[in-house]
Scaffold this active site. Structure first.
Site, PDB file in Angstrom:
ATOM      1  N   SER A 262       0.837  -1.200   0.000  1.00 17.06           N
ATOM      2  CA  SER A 262       0.000   0.000   0.000  1.00 17.06           C
ATOM      3  C   SER A 262       0.871   1.249   0.000  1.00 17.06           C
ATOM      4  O   SER A 262       2.086   1.195   0.247  1.00 17.06           O
ATOM      5  CB  SER A 262      -0.907   0.021   1.232  1.00 17.06           C
ATOM      6  OG  SER A 262      -0.133   0.239   2.407  1.00 17.06           O
ATOM      7  N   LYS A 263       0.242   2.387  -0.262  1.00 13.22           N
ATOM      8  CA  LYS A 263       0.947   3.662  -0.214  1.00 13.22           C
ATOM      9  C   LYS A 263       1.515   3.901   1.175  1.00 13.22           C
ATOM     10  O   LYS A 263       2.597   4.477   1.331  1.00 13.22           O
ATOM     11  CB  LYS A 263      -0.009   4.789  -0.599  1.00 13.22           C
ATOM     12  CG  LYS A 263       0.621   6.180  -0.540  1.00 13.22           C
ATOM     13  CD  LYS A 263      -0.384   7.241  -0.909  1.00 13.22           C
ATOM     14  CE  LYS A 263       0.221   8.639  -0.790  1.00 13.22           C
ATOM     15  NZ  LYS A 263       0.626   8.965   0.589  1.00 13.22           N
ATOM     16  N   ARG A 264       0.805   3.455   2.176  1.00 12.17           N
ATOM     17  CA  ARG A 264       1.262   3.629   3.562  1.00 12.17           C
ATOM     18  C   ARG A 264       2.616   2.962   3.785  1.00 12.17           C
ATOM     19  O   ARG A 264       3.480   3.474   4.495  1.00 12.17           O
ATOM     20  CB  ARG A 264       0.219   3.059   4.527  1.00 12.17           C
ATOM     21  CG  ARG A 264       0.469   3.428   5.990  1.00 12.17           C
ATOM     22  CD  ARG A 264      -0.638   2.902   6.881  1.00 12.17           C
ATOM     23  NE  ARG A 264      -1.916   3.526   6.576  1.00 12.17           N
ATOM     24  CZ  ARG A 264      -2.943   2.906   5.993  1.00 12.17           C
ATOM     25  NH1 ARG A 264      -2.845   1.637   5.628  1.00 12.17           N
ATOM     26  NH2 ARG A 264      -4.064   3.552   5.760  1.00 12.17           N
ATOM     27  N   ASP A 267       5.234   5.225   2.242  1.00 14.72           N
ATOM     28  CA  ASP A 267       5.452   6.395   3.088  1.00 14.72           C
ATOM     29  C   ASP A 267       6.277   6.029   4.318  1.00 14.72           C
ATOM     30  O   ASP A 267       7.168   6.772   4.726  1.00 14.72           O
ATOM     31  CB  ASP A 267       4.115   6.995   3.515  1.00 14.72           C
ATOM     32  CG  ASP A 267       3.341   7.603   2.353  1.00 14.72           C
ATOM     33  OD1 ASP A 267       3.968   7.863   1.312  1.00 14.72           O
ATOM     34  OD2 ASP A 267       2.118   7.796   2.491  1.00 14.72           O
TER      35      ASP A 267
END
Length: 507
Positions: A262-264, A267
């Site tokens: 995921s993008k998380r 990040d």
């Protein structure tokens, strides 16, 4: 269309930036099509207008152009099977909605949101299916005249597929083999919504694949649960003989632990999950992209190709042409592929080494200019050739090469305390006279010339070389001294040593 002509499609929704997992799906479709002399279509699935994000479609097209993944037809490319945006195909879908209704394979559902919510509260794990639909407000339970009245009055409705229970539906998957799912676990999915006059993904997807003569549907594992419904829709519409072959790719997994990437995760661990930088038009949030982070497109493509597929041997570096030759769906894994963000950095390093010094110089020159440096390309190429093996990204070159372009104005205190001796100024002044006489000012000859002088004087080689480096760079870093002096030239070498002597001797 020629018989047996391979046709695949990549069909993203313009709901935001393109996830790197979607890029891999598109890449596998591309490799499969190219290997078989087939065609690849870009279709935009924008039936969910509530989730539409301005700029997303343009972002998708730009991302594939950067990556070098080219389509044969579709949005932005044209073709004989358009339009290629689903929102522009309303009239086409309506014909097939009516066909399903007329044959009793679909029905109108007039349930309000409040009625659906009440059903969910009343029945644990509620789903609209053969066990619950006869309790709901739809054309299966309402009198025909009531259905007609509601339709005439413009009442909102959903058209649902009518799934018969307890039937084993078989999906023949090119990667996973035969997958069998019992129809009892499938709900009567919505196919069409009167509120916007658009079909849902399930119906639009099937109609478009059929009319665009798609032969193979290669998509992510997350769509495997929808495959039985799609098989049923092909059957209900009488298209079983032209049903494409399915291949469901393994998930891209988090670098650490389990679950889908995921993008998380990006990040948290400091790596992009989108091909290009994305500026969210609603929140203003900026998400990093591989292009803007300094990755080469061929490195990203090579890395992604090996996430869930292997060529059958231990080779890793492969061009797009080589990947096309080697690609085979039978070598795709069934299990998820862990996303190794350090490995993609390694790939980038490898491809920087394979790029010509001229190419890397072209990329580096704008960085130099941003630091106020205007240098001849031939000089930049020389420095790049000397230093590029030390970097993973072109942007890292500045931190390793700035002293080739800018003379030091300050000198590192720790290096000075360690490397600048009491006799350094006197010895370097003598060295300057020796260097003035040296011609040509090359690497090997100058090195031998200076070392012979040091030996003849009985000076310490290390002390002199360390002091020279400090005057030339300002720190104790850099390549071999005589590679540096040859690159910056005799005049600049003498200027830097002179200034270093003056500054370091007076402080």
């Amino acid at each position: 269309m020629a018989e047996n002509k391979i046709r695949v499609r990549f069909a993203p929704s313009p709901t935001g930036p393109l996830h790197i997992g979607g890029v891999r799906t598109a890449l596998y479709n591309y490799l499969f099509a190219r290997q078989h002399g087939g065609q690849m279509i870009l279709r935009i699935e924008d039936t969910d207008q509530q989730r539409f994000v301005p700029g997303a479609e343009e972002y998708i097209i730009e991302a594939f152009k950067w990556l070098g993944i080219n389509f044969d037809e579709g949005v932005g490319y044209g073709g004989d099977y358009g339009p290629y945006r689903q929102s522009e195909r309303k009239n086409i879908y309506r014909r097939y909605v009516d066909r399903l209704l007329d044959t009793g394979l679909a029905y109108y559902a007039f349930d309000t949101p409040e009625e659906l919510e009440a059903a969910k509260n009343e029945t644990p794990n509620f789903q609209y299916d053969a066990t619950t639909r006869m309790k709901m407000r739809n054309s299966l339970t309402l009198p025909a005249d009531e259905v007609s009245r509601l339709l005439d009055e413009g009442a909102r409705y959903i058209v649902r597929i009518k799934i018969e229970p307890d039937e084993d539906i078989r999906v023949n998957d090119l990667i996973r083999g035969e997958v069998v799912i019992n129809s009892s676990i499938i709900d009567d999915k919505a196919l069409f919504k009167s509120s916007d006059g658009l079909p849902t993904y399930h119906l639009a997807n099937i109609v478009d694949d059929h009319l665009m003569e798609i032969t193979h549907v290669i998509r992510g594992e997350e769509w495997l649960s929808s495959a039985p419904l799609h098989v049923l829709l092909y059957r209900y519409l009488g298209w079983e003989k032209t049903m494409p072959k399915f291949a469901h790719l393994p998930l891209l997994l988090k670098p650490e632990g389990g679950g889908k990437l995921s993008k998380r995760d990006g990040d948290r661990l400091g790596f992009p999950v989108f091909p290009l930088e994305w500026h969210d038009p609603k929140s203003g949030e900026i998400s990093s992209g591989y292009r803007e982070s300094g990755y080469l497109p061929e490195a990203v493509v090579n890395f992604l190709a090996l996430l869930g597929w292997n060529p059958g041997d231990d080779r890793e570096i492969m061009s797009l042409d080589e990947l096309t030759t080697l690609f085979d769906l039978s070598r795709c894994s069934r299990s998820g592929a862990k996303f190794d963000h350090e490995k993609v950095r390694w790939f980038n390093h490898q491809y920087i080494q394979r790029r010509s010094d001229s190419d890397i110089a072209e990329m580096f020159i704008p960085i130099l200019e941003s630091h106020g440096v205007n240098a001849q390309k031939t000089y930049v190429e020389k420095i790049v050739g000397m230093m590029k093996e030390r970097v993973n990204f072109v942007g890292e070159l500045w931190g390793l090469t700035y002293y080739f372009f800018v003379a030091p104005t300050e000198y590192d205190n720790k290096t000075r305390a360690k490397r600048w001796k009491e006799d350094s100024a006197e010895q370097l002044s003598e060295l300057m006279e020796i260097l003035r006489k040296r011609e040509p000012f090359d690497v090997e000859g100058t090195e031998e010339y200076v070392k012979k002088w040091i030996e003849s004087k009985g000076y310490n080689l290390g002390n002199i070389m360390n002091a020279v480096r400090l005057t030339l760079v300002g720190q104790g870093i850099g390549p071999q001294i005589f590679h540096l002096t040859e690159a910056i030239g005799k005049d600049e070498t003498l200027r830097r040593i002179k200034r270093g002597i003056e500054t370091l001797s007076n402080n």
